[in-house]
Design an enzyme around this catalytic site. Structure first.
Site, PDB file in Angstrom:
ATOM      1  N   LYS A   1      -8.011   6.103   7.040  1.00  0.00           N
ATOM      2  CA  LYS A   1      -6.798   6.262   6.317  1.00  0.00           C
ATOM      3  C   LYS A   1      -7.051   7.012   4.967  1.00  0.00           C
ATOM      4  O   LYS A   1      -7.739   6.255   4.191  1.00  0.00           O
ATOM      5  CB  LYS A   1      -5.737   5.169   6.166  1.00  0.00           C
ATOM      6  CG  LYS A   1      -4.494   5.220   5.036  1.00  0.00           C
ATOM      7  CD  LYS A   1      -4.106   3.878   4.782  1.00  0.00           C
ATOM      8  CE  LYS A   1      -2.704   4.193   4.042  1.00  0.00           C
ATOM      9  NZ  LYS A   1      -2.176   2.783   3.834  1.00  0.00           N
TER      10      LYS A   1
ATOM     11  N   THR B   1       0.961  -2.952   1.737  1.00  0.00           N
ATOM     12  CA  THR B   1       2.538  -2.682   1.651  1.00  0.00           C
ATOM     13  C   THR B   1       3.031  -4.175   1.740  1.00  0.00           C
ATOM     14  O   THR B   1       4.124  -4.410   1.497  1.00  0.00           O
ATOM     15  CB  THR B   1       2.770  -1.614   2.302  1.00  0.00           C
ATOM     16  OG1 THR B   1       2.217  -0.486   1.765  1.00  0.00           O
ATOM     17  CG2 THR B   1       4.505  -1.684   2.204  1.00  0.00           C
TER      18      THR B   1
ATOM     19  N   ILE C   1       0.329   7.159   7.774  1.00  0.00           N
ATOM     20  CA  ILE C   1       0.419   5.523   7.578  1.00  0.00           C
ATOM     21  C   ILE C   1       1.142   5.473   6.613  1.00  0.00           C
ATOM     22  O   ILE C   1       0.995   6.052   5.227  1.00  0.00           O
ATOM     23  CB  ILE C   1      -0.929   4.790   7.328  1.00  0.00           C
ATOM     24  CG1 ILE C   1      -1.814   4.775   8.842  1.00  0.00           C
ATOM     25  CG2 ILE C   1      -0.342   3.187   6.985  1.00  0.00           C
ATOM     26  CD1 ILE C   1      -2.953   3.935   8.495  1.00  0.00           C
TER      27      ILE C   1
ATOM     28  N   TYR D   1     -10.136   2.532   5.296  1.00  0.00           N
ATOM     29  CA  TYR D   1      -8.960   2.729   4.503  1.00  0.00           C
ATOM     30  C   TYR D   1      -9.629   3.069   3.197  1.00  0.00           C
ATOM     31  O   TYR D   1     -10.286   2.401   2.545  1.00  0.00           O
ATOM     32  CB  TYR D   1      -8.206   1.548   4.377  1.00  0.00           C
ATOM     33  CG  TYR D   1      -7.010   1.361   3.500  1.00  0.00           C
ATOM     34  CD1 TYR D   1      -6.722   2.601   2.837  1.00  0.00           C
ATOM     35  CD2 TYR D   1      -6.077   0.422   3.112  1.00  0.00           C
ATOM     36  CE1 TYR D   1      -5.471   2.798   1.942  1.00  0.00           C
ATOM     37  CE2 TYR D   1      -4.929   0.331   2.555  1.00  0.00           C
ATOM     38  CZ  TYR D   1      -4.661   1.569   1.924  1.00  0.00           C
ATOM     39  OH  TYR D   1      -3.666   1.656   0.965  1.00  0.00           O
TER      40      TYR D   1
END
Length: 311
Positions: free
Chosen positions: A179, A64, A221, A151
């Site tokens: 995540k 992001t 998240i 992740y």
């Protein structure tokens, strides 16, 4: 006797710190730009806004944050700036968004003194085998004493961390969470109950985060937490306190905003929303570009409906 009690209290505190589980809402932050360069003044203002909210942490230089468009020097500048603002308030995680193991380790070594931990994505594009995925993350784990969040985002990287691999990786002392960006929400129950007790499962999808929390996720998240941190934190508190009526009200109120944040390629929508809060400019690095006027109108309405102050 007093000395013994003090020592015992210190031991209990240290153990509690070592085994405290990562959770709550963690904002995946953006990188503000101004005329092609990082806007540090805006970044300081923006990180202060998040640090003074009730969220539990932030991820800097993640996907992001347009990490793939940042130089190493820019990443270190951002992380160093965030550390000065967040220190002692909320957790600071650095995104490790790279494919080559040695490059990831080099980045970790250069930034580990500044952060509480790292969010490390599965190597992308090359589609490694499960053994290669295990070896990669094990090497990252052994390169640092800081916490590591795996992740897993198969839609982005082209491969997935299997449960057997995740279970092996969770035995590493400092691999403490994952995540998980998945449409199979059962993993937040079935996988969570099959790994060590203090391993955290975090949702990486805002649109299904509430369902993931109900299925046992320890936190989120989130992109939406950038612009509605107080609401997101209150939502998390509501489910933890079994206040399901309040949880449902906030869940339904946030749903339109979740959808809008991903209607066009992220992070363009959330950058626009942050610009409406007067925190940053909506500038991005190519190939990304600002959102359409139609989407701007929809985001404006969604923010008004949530009573988010705009400029």
């Amino acid at each position: 006797m007093i000395v013994i009690i003090i020592v015992l209290l210190i031991v209990v505190f240290v153990i509690g710190e070592c085994f405290s589980m990562i959770g709550g809402y963690i904002a995946a932050v953006v990188t503000p730009f101004n005329d092609g360069k990082i806007d540090i003044e805006a970044f300081e203002r923006y990180i202060s806004f998040l640090s003074n909210s009730k969220i539990s942490g932030i991820v800097v230089c993640g996907s992001t944050g347009e990490a793939l468009s940042l130089s190493l020097e820019e990443k270190i500048q951002l992380i160093s700036t965030a550390q000065k603002i967040t220190s002692g308030k909320i957790n600071l995680f650095a995104g490790v968004i790279d494919t080559a193991t040695h490059t990831c380790i080099d980045f970790i070594k250069k930034t580990e003194e500044l952060v509480d931990g790292f969010l490390c994505i599965c190597p992308f594009y090359i589609k490694p085998s499960q053994n290669q995925i295990y070896d990669h993350f094990k090497a990252l784990s052994e390169a640092t004493g800081k916490n590591i969040i795996l992740y897993n985002n198969p839609g982005r990287v082209g491969t997935s961390i299997d449960f057997s691999t995740l279970k092996k990786l969770s035995s590493q002392k400092n691999i403490v969470a994952v995540k998980e960006c998945t449409s199979d929400l059962s993993v937040f129950t079935t996988w969570r109950t099959a790994v060590k007790e203090d391993f955290a499962f975090l949702s990486g999808n805002d649109d299904t985060a509430c369902a993931a929390l109900a299925m046992g996720a320890n936190g989120v998240i989130s992109v939406t937490a950038n612009i509605a941190p107080e609401l997101c934190a209150t939502l998390y508190s509501a489910i933890k306190q079994s206040n399901f009526e309040r949880f449902c009200v906030i869940r339904d109120a946030l749903e339109p905003l979740h959808k809008l944040m991903f209607t066009e390629p992220s992070p363009a929508p959330v950058k626009y929303a942050l610009s409406k809060l007067g925190l940053i400019k909506e500038e991005l690095r190519m190939p990304l570009s600002p959102i359409s006027n139609g989407l701007k109108t929809k985001i404006d309405k969604a923010m008004r409906d949530l009573n988010l102050e705009t400029v």
